[in-house]
Design a protein around this motif. Structure first.
Motif, short mmCIF file in Angstrom:
data_model
loop_
_atom_site.label_atom_id
_atom_site.label_comp_id
_atom_site.label_asym_id
_atom_site.label_seq_id
_atom_site.Cartn_x
_atom_site.Cartn_y
_atom_site.Cartn_z
N THR A 133 -28.44 7.59 -64.05
CA THR A 133 -27.15 6.84 -64.32
C THR A 133 -26.51 6.68 -63.00
O THR A 133 -25.63 5.97 -62.72
N GLY A 134 -26.63 7.70 -62.33
CA GLY A 134 -25.81 7.76 -60.72
C GLY A 134 -26.27 6.57 -60.07
O GLY A 134 -25.22 6.11 -59.04
N ALA A 135 -27.42 6.21 -60.28
CA ALA A 135 -28.04 4.85 -59.43
C ALA A 135 -27.16 3.56 -59.85
O ALA A 135 -26.81 2.89 -59.24
N MET A 136 -26.59 3.72 -61.36
CA MET A 136 -25.90 2.45 -61.80
C MET A 136 -24.53 2.61 -61.20
O MET A 136 -24.05 1.57 -60.66
N TYR A 137 -23.97 3.68 -60.99
CA TYR A 137 -22.54 4.02 -60.04
C TYR A 137 -22.76 3.68 -58.79
O TYR A 137 -21.87 2.87 -58.26
N ARG A 138 -23.93 4.04 -58.28
CA ARG A 138 -24.05 3.57 -56.85
C ARG A 138 -24.18 2.29 -56.32
O ARG A 138 -23.63 1.69 -55.69
N PHE B 139 -28.66 -4.95 -64.88
CA PHE B 139 -29.31 -3.74 -64.75
C PHE B 139 -30.75 -3.45 -64.97
O PHE B 139 -30.70 -3.56 -66.55
N VAL B 140 -31.71 -3.24 -64.42
CA VAL B 140 -33.15 -2.98 -65.18
C VAL B 140 -33.73 -1.81 -64.44
O VAL B 140 -33.69 -1.59 -63.46
N PHE B 141 -34.14 -0.73 -65.30
CA PHE B 141 -34.99 0.25 -64.58
C PHE B 141 -36.45 0.13 -65.21
O PHE B 141 -36.72 -0.35 -66.21
N LEU C 94 -34.16 1.72 -60.31
CA LEU C 94 -32.97 0.58 -60.67
C LEU C 94 -33.16 -0.65 -59.97
O LEU C 94 -33.25 -0.34 -58.83
N TYR C 95 -33.28 -1.69 -60.75
CA TYR C 95 -33.12 -2.96 -60.03
C TYR C 95 -31.84 -3.54 -60.50
O TYR C 95 -31.38 -3.46 -61.61
N MET C 96 -30.98 -3.87 -59.53
CA MET C 96 -29.80 -4.54 -59.69
C MET C 96 -30.00 -6.19 -59.54
O MET C 96 -30.14 -6.38 -58.27
N ASP C 97 -29.55 -7.24 -60.18
CA ASP C 97 -29.88 -8.54 -60.24
C ASP C 97 -31.27 -8.98 -59.48
O ASP C 97 -31.12 -9.64 -58.39
N GLY C 98 -32.26 -7.94 -59.81
CA GLY C 98 -33.73 -8.19 -59.26
C GLY C 98 -33.90 -7.37 -57.89
O GLY C 98 -35.14 -7.49 -57.51
#
Ligand code: CDP
Ligand code: CDP
Length: 222
Positions: A34-39, A66-68, A73-77
């Motif tokens: 989840t840290g990756a999502m905040y980052r 957000f996709v794992f 983590l991939y954000m917007d691809g």
């Protein structure tokens, strides 16, 4: 069907992601960092140039994907693994993570993932807020010195030039910010088991948690 969850919380460098990843692999569960999502949210806010102090600046999260995949983590691809580790992101992530709209949005995404997968999830508020129903809750700690040294070695091996002193300062600053924020601070859940990893190697902790979890499953507590 109902899905199972293991929640792992603790301060920076306690070993959460390394241990969570290995435990997930052993159980064939999905690992969620989840840290990756905040980052990644911080990275996008910096790129968009929005005011990081204003909690209303983060409405872009409503159109952010957000996709794992395989624990990354991939954000917007885009794979965020490397981009998430910049100094600019580290310097601002705790501020971004203190905003209520940011936390509410990311927590609901995390809960949605756990409704559809068996997960090992790590962060700061997983046992206390995100997965209060988790079958196993773990709170990992280690002394600041040990945590800073671990991060230092990790960054040195990745070719990054940074002093041990700067790492220690960053860890202490984020620990303070994360544990004193008013909304969903870093805290041990009452029903979490606490493990000080300062003198333990990774395998030892993973084996201990694996055995503990299997015991819970076998005792039919699930
Ligand atoms: O890897 P490290 O422990 O340094 O940090 P991280 O897990 O990547 O988290 C980065 C930052 O995100 C933390 O310092 C917190 O400010 C925030 N965070 C949070 O508030 N809640 C979470 N569940 C996970 C991270
Ligand atoms: O996710 P978190 O910030 O809590 O820590 P991590 O990124 O999993 O661990 C930081 C570093 O400490 C990694 O390089 C781990 O391999 C190392 N580590 C260790 O040497 N011994 C442990 N018992 C736990 C982690």
């Amino acid at each position: 069907m109902s899905y199972h969850a293991i929640a792992i919380d603790g301060p920076a460098g306690a070993g959460k992601s390394t241990i969570a990843k290995l435990l997930a692999k052993k159980l064939n569960y999905t690992y969620i960092d989840t840290g990756a999502m905040y980052r990644a949210t911080t990275y996008k806010a910096l790129n968009l140039g929005v005011d990081l102090i204003d909690p209303e600046s983060f409405s872009f999260l409503n159109i952010t994907d957000f996709v794992f995949k395989n624990g990354e983590l991939y954000m917007d691809g885009t794979n965020m693994t490397k981009l998430n580790r910049s100094k600019e992101v580290a310097d601002n992530v705790s501020l971004v993570a203190s905003h209520i709209p940011v936390r509410n949005k990311l927590v609901s995404l995390q809960q949605e993932i756990a409704e559809n997968n068996h997960v090992v999830m790590d962060g700061r508020d997983i046992g206390t807020v995100v997965l209060t129903h988790a079958q196993l809750k773990v709170f990992l700690t280690a002394s600041v010195k040990v945590r800073a040294k671990r991060r230092y070695e990790e960054l040195k091996n990745a070719g990054r030039i940074i002093t041990l002193e700067d790492i220690e300062k960053d860890i202490e600053r984020r620990d303070k910010y994360d544990s004193t924020r008013s909304y969903n601070p870093l805290r041990k859940a009452q029903d979490a088991i606490e493990i000080d990893t300062s003198d333990k190697d990774i395998r030892e902790v993973v084996d201990l948690l694996y055995k503990k979890y299997i015991k819970i499953v076998n005792e039919g507590e699930l």
